[in-house]
Design a protein around this motif. Sequence first.
Motif: not given
Length: 169
Positions: A53-63
């Motif tokens: 649902r989101v770019a991998d970089a955004a996913l890593d940042d959110v996590v």
Amino acid sequence: MNASCQAACRYERQRTASERWAVLHPLGHAEFAGTPCSVATVRAWARHLLTGRVADAALDDVVLLLSEVVTNSVVHSDSGHAPEGSVTVCLGLGAGMVHAEVIDDGSATSLPFVRAAAPDSDGGRGLLLVEAMTTTWGTHHGPEAGTTVWFRLPANETNRTDEPGSLPN
């Protein structure tokens, strides 16, 4: 009232009282025990919910940021000190952003704030990271809903069709 109902009510109270959700599509919310081992469970839940649902970089940042904020909730709020303490995590998408909220049981003695950490300290940088990495963030404290720390960052949304909110196997 059982703990699950309290968390859903806490989430709903926070969501309906907040203009933050006006332009967002809620993806899911879940309650976690106010214990240190819940941080890893939150990371897995968020990664599962946001993958595709989101770019991998955004996913890593959110996590990463959820790890920091949930850890703060467990360490500094009543969620980590009361036997029935819990932390509720909410995720949503909208206007090209991923939105995350961590709602805890609050504290009678402190509120979340950015502090300067000692160079040799193992902690004290969570909200500094939130401030540095997000587009916008904030806190809210309400007597019934507890304390919320929320943040937004660009999502670069993608499409995914499976059901949101379920935990990975």
